[in-house]
Design a protein around this motif. Sequence first.
Motif, mmCIF file in Angstrom:
data_model
loop_
_atom_site.group_PDB
_atom_site.id
_atom_site.type_symbol
_atom_site.label_atom_id
_atom_site.label_comp_id
_atom_site.label_asym_id
_atom_site.label_seq_id
_atom_site.Cartn_x
_atom_site.Cartn_y
_atom_site.Cartn_z
ATOM 1 N N LEU A 154 -27.185 -61.630 -3.093
ATOM 2 C CA LEU A 154 -26.073 -62.117 -3.920
ATOM 3 C C LEU A 154 -24.749 -61.493 -3.501
ATOM 4 C CD1 LEU A 154 -27.788 -62.177 -7.416
ATOM 5 C CD2 LEU A 154 -26.714 -64.143 -6.295
ATOM 6 N N ARG A 155 -24.765 -60.204 -3.220
ATOM 7 C CA ARG A 155 -23.538 -59.531 -2.788
ATOM 8 C C ARG A 155 -23.012 -60.135 -1.492
ATOM 9 N NH1 ARG A 155 -26.205 -54.839 -4.558
ATOM 10 N NH2 ARG A 155 -26.846 -54.343 -2.424
ATOM 11 N N ARG A 156 -23.909 -60.422 -0.567
ATOM 12 C CA ARG A 156 -23.503 -61.009 0.703
ATOM 13 C C ARG A 156 -22.875 -62.380 0.474
ATOM 14 N NH1 ARG A 156 -23.764 -57.998 5.449
ATOM 15 N NH2 ARG A 156 -24.197 -59.915 6.595
ATOM 16 N N LEU A 157 -23.475 -63.187 -0.376
ATOM 17 C CA LEU A 157 -22.960 -64.531 -0.631
ATOM 18 C C LEU A 157 -21.571 -64.470 -1.278
ATOM 19 C CD1 LEU A 157 -26.196 -66.288 -1.921
ATOM 20 C CD2 LEU A 157 -25.046 -66.673 0.263
ATOM 21 N N LYS A 158 -21.370 -63.501 -2.145
ATOM 22 C CA LYS A 158 -20.102 -63.412 -2.862
ATOM 23 C C LYS A 158 -18.988 -62.806 -2.003
ATOM 24 C CE LYS A 158 -22.333 -63.505 -7.358
ATOM 25 N NZ LYS A 158 -22.711 -62.790 -8.597
ATOM 26 N N GLU A 159 -19.353 -62.241 -0.846
ATOM 27 C CA GLU A 159 -18.342 -61.751 0.091
ATOM 28 C C GLU A 159 -17.821 -62.876 0.995
ATOM 29 O OE1 GLU A 159 -20.094 -58.673 2.402
ATOM 30 O OE2 GLU A 159 -20.254 -57.247 0.752
ATOM 31 N N ALA A 160 -18.614 -63.911 1.138
ATOM 32 C CA ALA A 160 -18.292 -64.972 2.096
ATOM 33 C C ALA A 160 -17.269 -65.950 1.540
ATOM 34 C CB ALA A 160 -19.571 -65.719 2.475
ATOM 35 N N SER A 161 -16.680 -66.711 2.449
ATOM 36 C CA SER A 161 -15.742 -67.764 2.068
ATOM 37 C C SER A 161 -16.493 -68.855 1.306
ATOM 38 C CB SER A 161 -15.102 -68.375 3.319
ATOM 39 O OG SER A 161 -14.666 -69.689 3.093
ATOM 40 N N PRO A 162 -16.061 -69.190 0.088
ATOM 41 C CA PRO A 162 -16.730 -70.260 -0.668
ATOM 42 C C PRO A 162 -16.767 -71.580 0.097
ATOM 43 C CG PRO A 162 -15.301 -68.995 -2.111
ATOM 44 C CD PRO A 162 -15.005 -68.533 -0.715
ATOM 45 N N LEU A 163 -15.670 -71.915 0.752
ATOM 46 C CA LEU A 163 -15.638 -73.148 1.522
ATOM 47 C C LEU A 163 -16.620 -73.090 2.684
ATOM 48 C CD1 LEU A 163 -14.466 -75.901 2.281
ATOM 49 C CD2 LEU A 163 -12.557 -74.710 3.397
ATOM 50 N N SER A 164 -16.661 -71.963 3.366
ATOM 51 C CA SER A 164 -17.576 -71.814 4.498
ATOM 52 C C SER A 164 -19.034 -71.907 4.061
ATOM 53 C CB SER A 164 -17.336 -70.479 5.201
ATOM 54 O OG SER A 164 -16.090 -70.484 5.864
ATOM 55 N N LEU A 165 -19.338 -71.387 2.888
ATOM 56 C CA LEU A 165 -20.707 -71.472 2.382
ATOM 57 C C LEU A 165 -21.126 -72.919 2.224
ATOM 58 C CD1 LEU A 165 -20.759 -68.662 -0.350
ATOM 59 C CD2 LEU A 165 -21.902 -68.625 1.883
ATOM 60 N N LYS A 166 -20.260 -73.728 1.632
ATOM 61 C CA LYS A 166 -20.614 -75.132 1.399
ATOM 62 C C LYS A 166 -20.675 -75.916 2.706
ATOM 63 C CE LYS A 166 -19.373 -75.698 -3.426
ATOM 64 N NZ LYS A 166 -18.828 -76.624 -4.434
ATOM 65 N N VAL A 167 -19.737 -75.637 3.596
ATOM 66 C CA VAL A 167 -19.734 -76.310 4.892
ATOM 67 C C VAL A 167 -20.976 -75.936 5.699
ATOM 68 C CG1 VAL A 167 -18.555 -76.393 7.128
ATOM 69 C CG2 VAL A 167 -17.236 -76.570 5.015
ATOM 70 N N SER A 168 -21.323 -74.658 5.692
ATOM 71 C CA SER A 168 -22.463 -74.181 6.481
ATOM 72 C C SER A 168 -23.781 -74.716 5.942
ATOM 73 C CB SER A 168 -22.480 -72.649 6.503
ATOM 74 O OG SER A 168 -21.311 -72.145 7.120
ATOM 75 N N LEU A 169 -23.914 -74.795 4.630
ATOM 76 C CA LEU A 169 -25.145 -75.335 4.053
ATOM 77 C C LEU A 169 -25.335 -76.783 4.481
ATOM 78 C CD1 LEU A 169 -27.610 -74.948 2.252
ATOM 79 C CD2 LEU A 169 -26.206 -75.686 0.307
ATOM 80 N N ARG A 170 -24.271 -77.574 4.383
ATOM 81 C CA ARG A 170 -24.393 -78.972 4.795
ATOM 82 C C ARG A 170 -24.707 -79.075 6.283
ATOM 83 N NH1 ARG A 170 -19.913 -83.640 3.740
ATOM 84 N NH2 ARG A 170 -20.227 -82.932 1.574
ATOM 85 N N SER A 171 -24.101 -78.194 7.078
ATOM 86 C CA SER A 171 -24.320 -78.219 8.523
ATOM 87 C C SER A 171 -25.779 -77.953 8.875
ATOM 88 C CB SER A 171 -23.418 -77.180 9.195
ATOM 89 O OG SER A 171 -23.594 -77.168 10.587
ATOM 90 N N ILE A 172 -26.373 -76.952 8.244
ATOM 91 C CA ILE A 172 -27.776 -76.642 8.508
ATOM 92 C C ILE A 172 -28.668 -77.805 8.098
ATOM 93 C CG2 ILE A 172 -29.711 -75.103 7.957
ATOM 94 C CD1 ILE A 172 -27.553 -73.826 9.674
ATOM 95 N N ARG A 173 -28.370 -78.403 6.977
ATOM 96 C CA ARG A 173 -29.180 -79.529 6.508
ATOM 97 C C ARG A 173 -29.070 -80.723 7.461
ATOM 98 N NH1 ARG A 173 -29.860 -77.959 0.883
ATOM 99 N NH2 ARG A 173 -30.875 -75.941 1.191
ATOM 100 N N LYS A 174 -27.899 -80.929 8.041
ATOM 101 C CA LYS A 174 -27.734 -82.008 9.010
ATOM 102 C C LYS A 174 -28.484 -81.691 10.300
ATOM 103 C CE LYS A 174 -23.355 -84.215 7.712
ATOM 104 N NZ LYS A 174 -23.874 -85.588 7.769
ATOM 105 N N GLY A 175 -28.427 -80.423 10.716
ATOM 106 C CA GLY A 175 -29.068 -80.023 11.960
ATOM 107 C C GLY A 175 -30.565 -80.267 11.966
ATOM 108 N N ARG A 176 -31.166 -80.265 10.801
ATOM 109 C CA ARG A 176 -32.605 -80.464 10.696
ATOM 110 C C ARG A 176 -33.026 -81.867 11.134
ATOM 111 N NH1 ARG A 176 -33.353 -77.701 5.938
ATOM 112 N NH2 ARG A 176 -33.963 -75.842 7.079
ATOM 113 N N PHE A 177 -32.082 -82.803 11.127
ATOM 114 C CA PHE A 177 -32.417 -84.186 11.444
ATOM 115 C C PHE A 177 -31.654 -84.704 12.661
ATOM 116 C CE2 PHE A 177 -33.097 -83.515 6.917
ATOM 117 C CZ PHE A 177 -34.426 -83.897 6.791
ATOM 118 N N GLU A 178 -31.146 -83.779 13.469
ATOM 119 C CA GLU A 178 -30.410 -84.154 14.669
ATOM 120 C C GLU A 178 -31.088 -83.584 15.907
ATOM 121 O OE1 GLU A 178 -25.787 -84.214 13.033
ATOM 122 O OE2 GLU A 178 -26.619 -82.350 13.836
#
Length: 258
Positions: A154-178
């Motif tokens: 939780l501490r690690r997540l709260k240190e990160a950029s909120p925008l980057s977290l959302k962008v990165s999550l979507r990116s990983i999910r897309k990568g699974r099907f590419e």
Amino acid sequence: MGGGAGVSIPGTFRIASGRTVFATPETLIGFHPDAGASFYLSHLPGHLGEYLALTGEKLNPAEMMACGLATHYSLSERLPLIEEALGKLVTDDPSVIEACLEKYCDIVHPDQMSVVHRIEILDKCFSLDTVEEIIDSLEREAAETNDAWCSSTLRRLKEASPLSLKVSLRSIRKGRFETFDQSLVREYRMSLQGISKQISGDFCEGIRARMVEKDLAPKWSPPSLEQVSEDMVDCYFSPLSESEPDLELPTKLREAFN
């Protein structure tokens, strides 16, 4: 780490030594895992890829072996022997290289506190659809179990950029099907969008806070997950301008080489 890992992971043989560390810490500087990371992270066991992409947490050599990021482990002092032995080979036959590596490599196992032994709880939390849901799930687990791993995550997540977290999550999910190539082209587009400052200045702010002034106190924009709109995330995945073409991979050259 980061792009350096992206250069290494596509290799047929990936040797980890006692000094090897793996991480994709881009969300901590307002960026996203790139250089093929959304492809290879998304193909790790369970939802380990989402965990690594969002938290930027490090893996040690034993953990890299356990999840497939490394193919071989060797003591650091044996690396010169491996280099010498490989240099004497007169073939690039993978089976011959494999046999050569096996002479110098060792078996290693992650300790019981390793994240690779937490796949069940990791999947429970990081398989959820949104970053908000992931954090809520971790907070419930932390409250119910008093597990230090949940609190640390939780501490690690709260240190990160909120925008980057959302962008990165979507990116990983897309990568699974590419394919790997599709992920590279998309990540290139995302990277140019991310550094353009047209969506957010988080990348420059993250670099300032972590690498330039090193105050470790970035002022993210937006400052919270609730303020990150779907439109902002969508912009990272939108086509580039006419003056900036998509990445063109040298596929014909690669096929000729193979």
